[in-house]
Design a protein around this motif. Structure first.
Motif, PDB file in Angstrom:
ATOM      1  N   ARG A  57       0.841  -1.205   0.000  1.00 59.99           N
ATOM      2  CA  ARG A  57       0.000   0.000   0.000  1.00 59.99           C
ATOM      3  C   ARG A  57       0.871   1.247   0.000  1.00 59.99           C
ATOM      4  NH1 ARG A  57      -3.799  -1.504   4.936  1.00 59.99           N
ATOM      5  NH2 ARG A  57      -2.161  -0.238   5.843  1.00 59.99           N
ATOM      6  N   THR A  58       0.401   2.289  -0.616  1.00 62.60           N
ATOM      7  CA  THR A  58       1.187   3.526  -0.713  1.00 62.60           C
ATOM      8  C   THR A  58       1.155   4.326   0.578  1.00 62.60           C
ATOM      9  OG1 THR A  58      -0.730   4.668  -1.638  1.00 62.60           O
ATOM     10  CG2 THR A  58       0.850   3.713  -3.194  1.00 62.60           C
ATOM     11  N   ASP A  59       0.206   4.046   1.483  1.00 62.09           N
ATOM     12  CA  ASP A  59       0.146   4.817   2.726  1.00 62.09           C
ATOM     13  C   ASP A  59       1.071   4.264   3.814  1.00 62.09           C
ATOM     14  OD1 ASP A  59      -1.287   2.507   3.100  1.00 62.09           O
ATOM     15  OD2 ASP A  59      -2.918   3.442   4.210  1.00 62.09           O
ATOM     16  N   LEU A  65       7.989   0.080  -0.357  1.00 66.09           N
ATOM     17  CA  LEU A  65       7.599   0.110  -1.769  1.00 66.09           C
ATOM     18  C   LEU A  65       8.514  -0.767  -2.626  1.00 66.09           C
ATOM     19  CD1 LEU A  65       6.633   3.861  -2.247  1.00 66.09           C
ATOM     20  CD2 LEU A  65       5.120   1.875  -2.050  1.00 66.09           C
ATOM     21  N   GLN A  66       9.744  -0.957  -2.233  1.00 61.98           N
ATOM     22  CA  GLN A  66      10.659  -1.795  -3.010  1.00 61.98           C
ATOM     23  C   GLN A  66      10.298  -3.265  -2.905  1.00 61.98           C
ATOM     24  OE1 GLN A  66      14.491  -0.935  -1.421  1.00 61.98           O
ATOM     25  NE2 GLN A  66      14.166  -2.084   0.466  1.00 61.98           N
ATOM     26  N   LYS A  67       9.438  -3.650  -1.959  1.00 54.49           N
ATOM     27  CA  LYS A  67       9.018  -5.043  -1.807  1.00 54.49           C
ATOM     28  C   LYS A  67       7.880  -5.409  -2.749  1.00 54.49           C
ATOM     29  CE  LYS A  67      10.127  -5.355   3.084  1.00 54.49           C
ATOM     30  NZ  LYS A  67       9.590  -5.684   4.412  1.00 54.49           N
ATOM     31  N   SER A  68       7.381  -4.466  -3.490  1.00 55.86           N
ATOM     32  CA  SER A  68       6.257  -4.706  -4.381  1.00 55.86           C
ATOM     33  C   SER A  68       6.598  -5.789  -5.398  1.00 55.86           C
ATOM     34  CB  SER A  68       5.883  -3.413  -5.106  1.00 55.86           C
ATOM     35  OG  SER A  68       4.770  -3.634  -5.936  1.00 55.86           O
TER      36      SER A  68
END
Length: 116
Positions: A57-59, A65-68
């Motif tokens: 999630r962006t929040d 975010l690098q784990k996406s």
């Protein structure tokens, strides 16, 4: 595998060592580890190919975010390896083995369907 060792014990008494529960437990753990190491890279490649990965999630923290897209089905690999190790080395005539295996795989299935 246990049935095979019982058969071979009729011809060579050294195979009676496979009747010990501790030895079969150790062999099952080693077998599961070897299977996980052997199957792991293939399973990770398949999960990446079908884009089954972590949704970030962006929040949340920006460092996450690098784990996406990281595959999140490591438990599935553990369940497959453990199930195969159990089937190979356990006494399959025992109903308790089947209850334990069915319950473990059932809970693993429930856990994996909540991700999808």
């Amino acid at each position: 595998m246990l049935t095979l060792t019982e058969y071979l014990a009729r011809f060579y008494s050294g195979f009676h060592v496979f009747q010990y529960l501790t030895l079969r437990g150790i062999l099952a753990a080693v077998t599961a580890l070897a299977l996980a190491l052997f199957i792991g890279p293939t399973m990770i490649a398949l999960l990446n190919r079908y884009q089954i990965g972590q949704q970030v999630r962006t929040d949340g923290p920006q460092s996450h975010l690098q784990k996406s897209g990281t595959p999140t089905m490591g438990g599935g690999l553990i369940l497959v390896a453990m199930g195969l190790g159990t089937v190979l080395w356990a006494d399959l005539s025992s109903r308790f083995v089947w209850i334990l295996l069915t319950t473990t795989l059932g809970f693993g299935l429930v856990g994996s369907t909540t991700i999808i």
